[in-house]
Design an enzyme around this catalytic site. Structure first.
Site, mmCIF file in Angstrom:
data_model
loop_
_atom_site.group_PDB
_atom_site.id
_atom_site.type_symbol
_atom_site.label_atom_id
_atom_site.label_comp_id
_atom_site.label_asym_id
_atom_site.label_seq_id
_atom_site.Cartn_x
_atom_site.Cartn_y
_atom_site.Cartn_z
ATOM 1 C CE LYS A 11 -3.907 -2.258 2.304
ATOM 2 N NZ LYS A 11 -4.943 -2.110 3.339
ATOM 3 C CE1 TYR A 51 -9.437 -2.712 0.455
ATOM 4 C CE2 TYR A 51 -8.446 -0.848 -0.683
ATOM 5 C CZ TYR A 51 -8.320 -2.001 0.070
ATOM 6 O OH TYR A 51 -7.076 -2.459 0.432
ATOM 7 C CG PHE A 59 -13.116 1.894 7.582
ATOM 8 C CD1 PHE A 59 -12.680 1.352 6.375
ATOM 9 C CD2 PHE A 59 -13.778 1.063 8.475
ATOM 10 C CE1 PHE A 59 -12.900 0.020 6.060
ATOM 11 C CE2 PHE A 59 -14.008 -0.281 8.163
ATOM 12 C CZ PHE A 59 -13.564 -0.797 6.951
ATOM 13 N NE ARG A 87 -7.478 -13.213 5.733
ATOM 14 C CZ ARG A 87 -7.895 -11.953 5.624
ATOM 15 N NH1 ARG A 87 -7.573 -11.232 4.571
ATOM 16 N NH2 ARG A 87 -8.622 -11.401 6.575
ATOM 17 C CB THR A 93 -7.110 -5.766 9.833
ATOM 18 O OG1 THR A 93 -7.591 -6.887 9.097
ATOM 19 C CG2 THR A 93 -7.423 -4.488 9.073
ATOM 20 N NE ARG A 104 -2.357 -5.876 7.103
ATOM 21 C CZ ARG A 104 -3.477 -6.492 6.746
ATOM 22 N NH1 ARG A 104 -3.954 -7.477 7.500
ATOM 23 N NH2 ARG A 104 -4.123 -6.136 5.659
ATOM 24 C CG ASN A 114 -3.688 -2.428 6.775
ATOM 25 O OD1 ASN A 114 -3.542 -2.000 5.635
ATOM 26 N ND2 ASN A 114 -4.700 -3.190 7.125
ATOM 27 C CG HIS A 117 -5.567 -6.160 0.023
ATOM 28 N ND1 HIS A 117 -6.721 -6.052 0.756
ATOM 29 C CD2 HIS A 117 -5.829 -7.032 -0.982
ATOM 30 C CE1 HIS A 117 -7.652 -6.818 0.205
ATOM 31 N NE2 HIS A 117 -7.134 -7.421 -0.853
ATOM 32 C CD GLU A 128 -9.271 -8.617 -3.260
ATOM 33 O OE1 GLU A 128 -10.121 -8.316 -2.401
ATOM 34 O OE2 GLU A 128 -8.173 -9.159 -2.968
HETATM 35 P P1 CMP Z 1 -7.425 -4.463 3.840
HETATM 36 O O1 CMP Z 1 -7.016 -5.815 4.296
HETATM 37 O O2 CMP Z 1 -6.800 -3.939 2.605
HETATM 38 O O3 CMP Z 1 -9.017 -4.449 3.644
HETATM 39 C C1 CMP Z 1 -9.832 -3.359 3.991
HETATM 40 C C2 CMP Z 1 -9.060 -2.211 4.516
HETATM 41 O O4 CMP Z 1 -9.828 -1.238 5.175
HETATM 42 C C3 CMP Z 1 -8.097 -2.682 5.588
HETATM 43 O O5 CMP Z 1 -7.081 -3.450 5.018
HETATM 44 C C4 CMP Z 1 -7.689 -1.379 6.216
HETATM 45 O O6 CMP Z 1 -6.722 -0.693 5.441
HETATM 46 C C5 CMP Z 1 -9.005 -0.608 6.137
HETATM 47 N N1 CMP Z 1 -9.691 -0.633 7.440
HETATM 48 C C6 CMP Z 1 -10.270 -1.698 8.036
HETATM 49 N N2 CMP Z 1 -10.795 -1.346 9.222
HETATM 50 C C7 CMP Z 1 -10.548 -0.019 9.376
HETATM 51 C C8 CMP Z 1 -10.849 0.921 10.384
HETATM 52 N N3 CMP Z 1 -11.513 0.567 11.482
HETATM 53 N N4 CMP Z 1 -10.447 2.203 10.191
HETATM 54 C C9 CMP Z 1 -9.778 2.548 9.066
HETATM 55 N N5 CMP Z 1 -9.465 1.689 8.063
HETATM 56 C C10 CMP Z 1 -9.839 0.423 8.220
#
Ligand code: CMP
Length: 139
Positions: A11, A51, A59, A87, A93, A104, A114, A117, A128
């Site tokens: 990212k 997304y 968010f 994963r 996450t 991460r 984070n 992905h 995807e």
């Molecule tokens: P990702 O695994 O790419 O899938 C969805 C993304 O949404 C996640 O990683 C984070 O980057 C983002 N995300 C998920 N939960 C939150 C949150 N509570 N606040 C902000 N961003 C979030």
């Protein structure tokens, strides 16, 4: 049957922090083979479409701003049990909950920013991967 392909993005936060190299090293050292790879930048609209499942989450706006802020690396990866193993490699996450030794834990700074992905299912890995790559770009 366990899946053998997943999709990942490094990212904008991790790219800006110059962490493409160490993240790719962790991925290949964990036994993932690169099937497709691209350095690119998502527009605001493309990030929103990628997304789309999160469109109603509080968010979503923040996520789209972040993901279109700078370049990313997108890739399709192959390994036995790819979805689950990847994963595990990237960790939770929220980096505060990510285990030691995960991508991460090492590179993410917050739940939003984070670093990487990873697809959460075979169906999503296909959707995807198809978002970024044609059949001619996979080897
Ligand atoms: P990702 O695994 O790419 O899938 C969805 C993304 O949404 C996640 O990683 C984070 O980057 C983002 N995300 C998920 N939960 C939150 C949150 N509570 N606040 C902000 N961003 C979030």
């Amino acid at each position: 049957m366990a899946s053998n392909r997943t999709f990942t993005m490094i990212k904008p936060d991790a790219v800006a922090a110059n962490n493409i190299g160490p993240i790719l090293s962790m991925i290949t050292e964990a036994g993932f083979k690169v099937v497709a790879m691209k350095y690119t930048k998502l527009s605001h609209e493309q990030a929103g479409n990628f997304y789309d499942v999160h469109r109603d989450r509080p968010f979503f706006g923040e996520l789209v701003e972040f993901m279109s802020r700078g370049p990313i690396v997108a890739a399709i990866l192959e390994k036995d049990n790819a979805i689950e193993d990847f994963r595990k490699l990237i960790g939770a996450t929220n980096p505060a909950q990510a285990e030691e030794g995960t991508i991460r834990k090492r590179f993410a700074t917050s739940i939003g920013e984070n670093a990487v992905h990873g697809s959460d299912s075979d169906d999503n890995a296909k959707i995807e991967g198809d978002f970024f790559f044609s059949q001619l770009e996979r080897f």
